[in-house]
Design a protein around this motif. Structure first.
Motif, PDB file in Angstrom:
ATOM      1  N   ARG A  19     -36.931 -24.158 -38.480  1.00 34.42           N
ATOM      2  CA  ARG A  19     -35.637 -24.237 -37.806  1.00 34.42           C
ATOM      3  C   ARG A  19     -35.448 -25.679 -37.355  1.00 34.42           C
ATOM      4  O   ARG A  19     -36.268 -26.202 -36.601  1.00 34.42           O
ATOM      5  CB  ARG A  19     -35.669 -23.292 -36.599  1.00 34.42           C
ATOM      6  CG  ARG A  19     -34.377 -22.582 -36.327  1.00 34.42           C
ATOM      7  CD  ARG A  19     -34.595 -21.484 -35.316  1.00 34.42           C
ATOM      8  NE  ARG A  19     -35.183 -20.269 -35.919  1.00 34.42           N
ATOM      9  CZ  ARG A  19     -35.700 -19.270 -35.212  1.00 34.42           C
ATOM     10  NH1 ARG A  19     -35.735 -19.331 -33.899  1.00 34.42           N
ATOM     11  NH2 ARG A  19     -36.181 -18.209 -35.825  1.00 34.42           N
ATOM     12  N   ILE A  20     -34.402 -26.339 -37.853  1.00 28.86           N
ATOM     13  CA  ILE A  20     -34.221 -27.768 -37.577  1.00 28.86           C
ATOM     14  C   ILE A  20     -32.822 -28.032 -37.019  1.00 28.86           C
ATOM     15  O   ILE A  20     -31.820 -27.677 -37.633  1.00 28.86           O
ATOM     16  CB  ILE A  20     -34.414 -28.601 -38.863  1.00 28.86           C
ATOM     17  CG1 ILE A  20     -35.828 -28.396 -39.416  1.00 28.86           C
ATOM     18  CG2 ILE A  20     -34.173 -30.078 -38.597  1.00 28.86           C
ATOM     19  CD1 ILE A  20     -36.086 -29.108 -40.715  1.00 28.86           C
ATOM     20  N   GLY A  21     -32.765 -28.634 -35.867  1.00 25.57           N
ATOM     21  CA  GLY A  21     -31.482 -29.021 -35.289  1.00 25.57           C
ATOM     22  C   GLY A  21     -31.108 -30.423 -35.735  1.00 25.57           C
ATOM     23  O   GLY A  21     -31.987 -31.238 -36.020  1.00 25.57           O
ATOM     24  N   PRO A  22     -29.800 -30.747 -35.790  1.00 21.04           N
ATOM     25  CA  PRO A  22     -29.369 -32.080 -36.207  1.00 21.04           C
ATOM     26  C   PRO A  22     -29.894 -33.188 -35.288  1.00 21.04           C
ATOM     27  O   PRO A  22     -29.975 -34.340 -35.695  1.00 21.04           O
ATOM     28  CB  PRO A  22     -27.843 -32.008 -36.123  1.00 21.04           C
ATOM     29  CG  PRO A  22     -27.511 -30.554 -36.123  1.00 21.04           C
ATOM     30  CD  PRO A  22     -28.669 -29.856 -35.499  1.00 21.04           C
ATOM     31  N   PRO A  60     -33.169 -31.983 -43.323  1.00 18.80           N
ATOM     32  CA  PRO A  60     -33.670 -30.844 -44.095  1.00 18.80           C
ATOM     33  C   PRO A  60     -33.854 -31.136 -45.591  1.00 18.80           C
ATOM     34  O   PRO A  60     -34.879 -30.765 -46.173  1.00 18.80           O
ATOM     35  CB  PRO A  60     -32.602 -29.769 -43.874  1.00 18.80           C
ATOM     36  CG  PRO A  60     -32.041 -30.092 -42.527  1.00 18.80           C
ATOM     37  CD  PRO A  60     -32.049 -31.602 -42.447  1.00 18.80           C
ATOM     38  N   ASP A  61     -32.909 -31.831 -46.223  1.00 22.60           N
ATOM     39  CA  ASP A  61     -33.024 -32.123 -47.652  1.00 22.60           C
ATOM     40  C   ASP A  61     -34.252 -32.982 -47.960  1.00 22.60           C
ATOM     41  O   ASP A  61     -34.943 -32.784 -48.954  1.00 22.60           O
ATOM     42  CB  ASP A  61     -31.770 -32.848 -48.168  1.00 22.60           C
ATOM     43  CG  ASP A  61     -30.603 -31.887 -48.319  1.00 22.60           C
ATOM     44  OD1 ASP A  61     -30.836 -30.666 -48.170  1.00 22.60           O
ATOM     45  OD2 ASP A  61     -29.478 -32.348 -48.573  1.00 22.60           O
ATOM     46  N   THR A 107     -35.090 -23.850 -44.769  1.00 24.26           N
ATOM     47  CA  THR A 107     -34.744 -24.562 -43.529  1.00 24.26           C
ATOM     48  C   THR A 107     -33.480 -23.949 -42.941  1.00 24.26           C
ATOM     49  O   THR A 107     -32.442 -23.884 -43.592  1.00 24.26           O
ATOM     50  CB  THR A 107     -34.518 -26.070 -43.782  1.00 24.26           C
ATOM     51  OG1 THR A 107     -33.577 -26.221 -44.841  1.00 24.26           O
ATOM     52  CG2 THR A 107     -35.798 -26.769 -44.172  1.00 24.26           C
ATOM     53  N   GLU A 108     -33.605 -23.481 -41.727  1.00 25.29           N
ATOM     54  CA  GLU A 108     -32.448 -22.916 -41.024  1.00 25.29           C
ATOM     55  C   GLU A 108     -31.905 -24.003 -40.109  1.00 25.29           C
ATOM     56  O   GLU A 108     -32.603 -24.474 -39.221  1.00 25.29           O
ATOM     57  CB  GLU A 108     -32.885 -21.710 -40.177  1.00 25.29           C
ATOM     58  CG  GLU A 108     -33.390 -20.544 -41.010  1.00 25.29           C
ATOM     59  CD  GLU A 108     -33.907 -19.397 -40.137  1.00 25.29           C
ATOM     60  OE1 GLU A 108     -34.064 -19.589 -38.910  1.00 25.29           O
ATOM     61  OE2 GLU A 108     -34.158 -18.318 -40.693  1.00 25.29           O
ATOM     62  N   GLU A 109     -30.664 -24.420 -40.361  1.00 21.76           N
ATOM     63  CA  GLU A 109     -30.080 -25.469 -39.521  1.00 21.76           C
ATOM     64  C   GLU A 109     -29.392 -24.834 -38.321  1.00 21.76           C
ATOM     65  O   GLU A 109     -28.735 -23.809 -38.446  1.00 21.76           O
ATOM     66  CB  GLU A 109     -29.113 -26.310 -40.346  1.00 21.76           C
ATOM     67  CG  GLU A 109     -29.841 -27.056 -41.452  1.00 21.76           C
ATOM     68  CD  GLU A 109     -28.934 -27.995 -42.229  1.00 21.76           C
ATOM     69  OE1 GLU A 109     -28.137 -28.696 -41.591  1.00 21.76           O
ATOM     70  OE2 GLU A 109     -29.042 -27.989 -43.474  1.00 21.76           O
ATOM     71  N   GLN A 110     -29.575 -25.435 -37.190  1.00 23.57           N
ATOM     72  CA  GLN A 110     -29.017 -24.902 -35.955  1.00 23.57           C
ATOM     73  C   GLN A 110     -27.783 -25.709 -35.539  1.00 23.57           C
ATOM     74  O   GLN A 110     -27.749 -26.920 -35.715  1.00 23.57           O
ATOM     75  CB  GLN A 110     -30.065 -25.010 -34.835  1.00 23.57           C
ATOM     76  CG  GLN A 110     -31.364 -24.312 -35.165  1.00 23.57           C
ATOM     77  CD  GLN A 110     -31.225 -22.805 -35.140  1.00 23.57           C
ATOM     78  OE1 GLN A 110     -30.836 -22.239 -34.138  1.00 23.57           O
ATOM     79  NE2 GLN A 110     -31.527 -22.164 -36.250  1.00 23.57           N
ATOM     80  N   GLY A 162     -29.895 -27.242 -30.994  1.00 22.60           N
ATOM     81  CA  GLY A 162     -29.595 -28.353 -31.903  1.00 22.60           C
ATOM     82  C   GLY A 162     -30.640 -29.446 -31.918  1.00 22.60           C
ATOM     83  O   GLY A 162     -30.542 -30.388 -32.690  1.00 22.60           O
TER      84      GLY A 162
END
Lengths: 124, 272
Positions: A32-35, A41-42, A64-67, A102
């Motif tokens: 889980r990755i916040g900006p 993520p890429d 990868t789950e973006e928050q 985030g």
């Protein structure tokens, strides 16, 4: 390009979990990755295709789950969805806010096949 | 130096994983293990130990981050000139190659350890730990860690420092905080450097730079400085002395501090 370092740290954790769980292999890793975590993520995905080789996660998929970025206002208490470079309260405009989502950089879950499962299901 | 050397992330992680870990079987017989652990927890664990060492030796540790060439070493030279009679200073320098920066610091009569990272774009807690083996923390009051010049990667790695300082030189443009929010958000003090060049740069507005910092919900002081002319250095030095006093009070109370914006994982491993 510190994503390779992050990826190697992740794989160290995954291998430790796999060892403890008596895993034959790891099939899926969810992060889980916040900006605001400072990890792209890429780029983590690209690093993963290199770093996983020779590990117990060599055939694993990385999800990868973006928050979303969300702040809570310390002044008026409102919560807003915001942009990475504008963390102000959308309700009253105050800059004294706290990020409540985030900035995560989490290993959320690991999916694996256990060695013991194979033995259990093997006919006598 | 380290009575906990050899500790590994396994033991540190284990109770966390067990505490929150839920194991469940998926439809196809695979086992899904819920972890919810910071990806950099091994680094953060080491950073926690570094912070404990600093605290045990009554040292205040400051991490300096910025683009290459924004004046970190120059700022340290001026800071050493101003404070070396009053405080004992040590410096860890991070660069890809050369001892140049450490030599500049040593020329000021201060001990400096140079870390050359080769190709790595940031310092991490393990590199700092190794460098600490070459330092006598008992003979230091303030340790400055000059991170690798890079406005992206250093922000993600806790080193065990108590405070972060992010530099922005006026030649870089007043919208840098908007372009690189992660590293400016991590700052406990933002220094706009090379203010002596403002006379020839009509397109950098310090107020705009400060406003861009505030938009990141950062309450930290933003100071306009020039290590060359001395402008604004009093703001920086008095902040620094305030930090030294705060660290001394914290230590007498058995407390420690992390930079104001620290990811959850860093807080998990805060010792003391």
């Amino acid at each position: 390009m510190h994503e390779l370092s992050v990826c190697q740290a992740m794989l160290t954790q995954v291998e430790e979990i796999a060892r403890r769980e008596n895993a034959r292999d790891v099939t899926r890793i969810v992060v889980r990755i916040g900006p605001l975590a400072g990890v792209v993520p890429d780029l983590l995905q690209q690093a993963f295709t290199v770093a996983r080789a020779g590990t117990i996660a060599a055939e694993a998929e990385l999800v990868t789950e973006e928050q979303p970025i969300r702040v809570s206002c310390l002044s008026c208490g409102a919560e807003s969805d915001v942009l990475p470079n504008r963390l102000l309260c959308k309700s009253c405009g105050d800059y004294r806010t706290r990020v409540i989502s985030g900035d995560e950089l989490l290993l959320a879950s690991v999916e694996l096949n256990r060695l013991s499962d194979e033995r259990l299901h093997r006919p006598a | 130096m380290c009575d906990t050397c050899g500790c590994n992330v396994t033991q540190g992680n284990q109770h966390l994983i067990q505490e929150g870990g839920k194991h469940e079987h998926t439809h196809d017989g695979k086992v899904a293990v819920e972890v919810l652990l910071n990806l950099l927890s091994e680094n953060d664990h080491q950073a926690g130990h570094n912070r404990e060492h600093f605290d045990n030796h009554q040292v205040l540790a400051i991490n300096l981050m910025s683009s290459p060439g924004s004046g970190k070493t120059r700022l340290l030279e001026s800071t050493i000139d101003a404070l070396k009679e009053k405080y004992r200073i040590g410096v860890i320098e991070g660069d890809l190659e050369t001892e140049n920066d450490a030599e500049r610091i040593r020329a000021k009569g201060v001990s400096a350890v140079q870390i050359t990272t080769g190709t790595a774009c940031h310092l991490d807690a393990h590199m700092i730990h190794d460098a600490l083996h070459q330092m006598d923390l008992d003979s230091i009051d303030i340790l400055f860690i000059e991170n690798v010049g890079n406005l992206v990667c250093p922000a993600s790695f806790d080193l065990g420092q108590h405070r972060n300082v992010t530099l922005l030189s006026v030649t870089e443009g007043d919208d840098k905080p908007s372009k690189y929010p992660v590293i400016f958000r991590a700052a406990d003090h933002v220094l706009i450097t090379k203010s002596d060049l403002l006379a020839v740069l009509d397109d950098f507005e310090p107020e705009k730079a400060e406003s861009a910092v505030r938009q990141l919900a950062v309450e930290a002081p933003v100071s306009l400085t020039s290590a060359k002319s001395g402008e604004g250095l009093d703001l920086w030095l008095s902040w620094l002395e305030g930090q030294i006093d705060e660290q001394s009070i914290r230590r007498s109370e058995g407390k420690t501090a992390t930079p104001k914006i620290a990811p959850e994982g860093q807080q998990l491993y805060t010792h003391g």
